[in-house]
Design an enzyme around this catalytic site. Structure first.
Site, short mmCIF file in Angstrom:
data_model
loop_
_atom_site.label_atom_id
_atom_site.label_comp_id
_atom_site.label_asym_id
_atom_site.label_seq_id
_atom_site.Cartn_x
_atom_site.Cartn_y
_atom_site.Cartn_z
N ASN A 251 15.50 -47.75 -2.24
CA ASN A 251 16.47 -47.72 -1.15
C ASN A 251 17.45 -48.87 -1.34
O ASN A 251 17.11 -49.88 -1.97
CB ASN A 251 15.73 -47.90 0.18
N HIS B 233 19.69 -51.50 0.94
CA HIS B 233 19.88 -52.00 2.30
C HIS B 233 21.07 -52.96 2.30
O HIS B 233 21.15 -53.83 1.43
CB HIS B 233 18.61 -52.73 2.77
N GLY C 146 28.15 -40.82 2.33
CA GLY C 146 27.85 -40.48 0.93
C GLY C 146 28.74 -41.17 -0.10
O GLY C 146 28.82 -40.72 -1.24
C1 GRF Z 1 25.18 -48.16 2.79
O1 GRF Z 1 25.77 -49.31 3.31
C2 GRF Z 1 23.74 -48.40 2.43
O2 GRF Z 1 23.46 -49.71 2.15
C3 GRF Z 1 23.01 -48.03 3.68
O3 GRF Z 1 23.76 -46.97 4.23
C4 GRF Z 1 25.10 -47.06 3.81
C5 GRF Z 1 25.52 -45.74 3.25
O4 GRF Z 1 26.89 -45.63 3.06
N1 GRF Z 1 21.62 -47.79 3.41
P1 GRF Z 1 27.45 -44.36 2.32
O5 GRF Z 1 26.94 -43.15 3.07
O6 GRF Z 1 26.94 -44.39 0.93
O7 GRF Z 1 28.93 -44.47 2.38
#
Ligand code: GRF
Length: 185
Positions: A96, A98, A6
């Protein structure tokens, strides 16, 4: 919607903390022990948990979302494919992030560390982030924004992850803000 650490949720929430017209209303998660829940507790953000049945085999999550009536649904480290009923009801309103330059290194199972490992294995000289609309397939919706960062031979998988995370923190809140401004004319 988030199911991981998060850090993006926290970064987005802090970015909009003092904002005059944009607010993170709630975080939905499918992982009861996800660290994102602790972060939301500290940030005073509502968290709602749902299981697979509520999400994929009923209209419960759909109706919950309809009740919240968000202008934008942001997937920030959320791994389950978005079911058709939700995609259709929120067409063009789900995005989203990525952690790679799609269409490279996308699809089922391509998330987090696995993505950065692939970039390292392939010897790519760059990686980056892709912010895109969500449709019924993993990582295939229209691309809204990409940002790139150089990858050196000596970079470890952790180094690549850190570089990509930095890009996420820098750009994701701003793109969200832009999309919300555009959608409100
Ligand atoms: C991020 O790298 C995002 O691109 C991917 O999942 C990761 C989430 O990281 N979809 P966090 O939970 O926000 O630290």
């Amino acid at each position: 919607m988030a199911s991981g650490s998060g850090s993006n949720v926290e970064n987005i929430a802090r970015f909009f903390e003092e904002h005059h017209s944009i607010k993170v209303v709630a975080v939905l998660t499918n992982k009861r022990d996800a660290y994102v829940i602790d972060r939301c507790n500290k940030l005073n953000i509502s968290v709602l948990y749902f299981n697979r049945f509520a999400y994929s085999h009923s209209d419960i999550v759909l109706n919950l979302l309809k009740g919240i009536d968000p202008h934008l649904i942001v997937l920030a480290g959320f791994l389950w494919k978005v079911p058709e009923n939700i995609v259709q009801s929120f067409d063009g309103k789900i995005i989203n992030i990525h952690p790679a330059l799609l269409p490279k290194y996308g699809g089922k199972g391509m998330y987090g560390r696995y993505v950065h490992e692939k970039v390292k294995e392939s010897g790519d000289s760059e990686s980056g982030i892709t912010i895109h609309y969500v449709d019924e397939n993993y990582d295939e919706g229209n691309i809204i924004f990409q940002a790139r960062v150089g990858v050196e031979n000596i970079d470890s998988v952790d180094d690549i992850a850190e570089k990509v995370h930095r890009l996420e923190y820098e750009h994701f809140p701003k793109i969200i803000e832009q999309l919300l401004k555009d959608s409100n004319g």
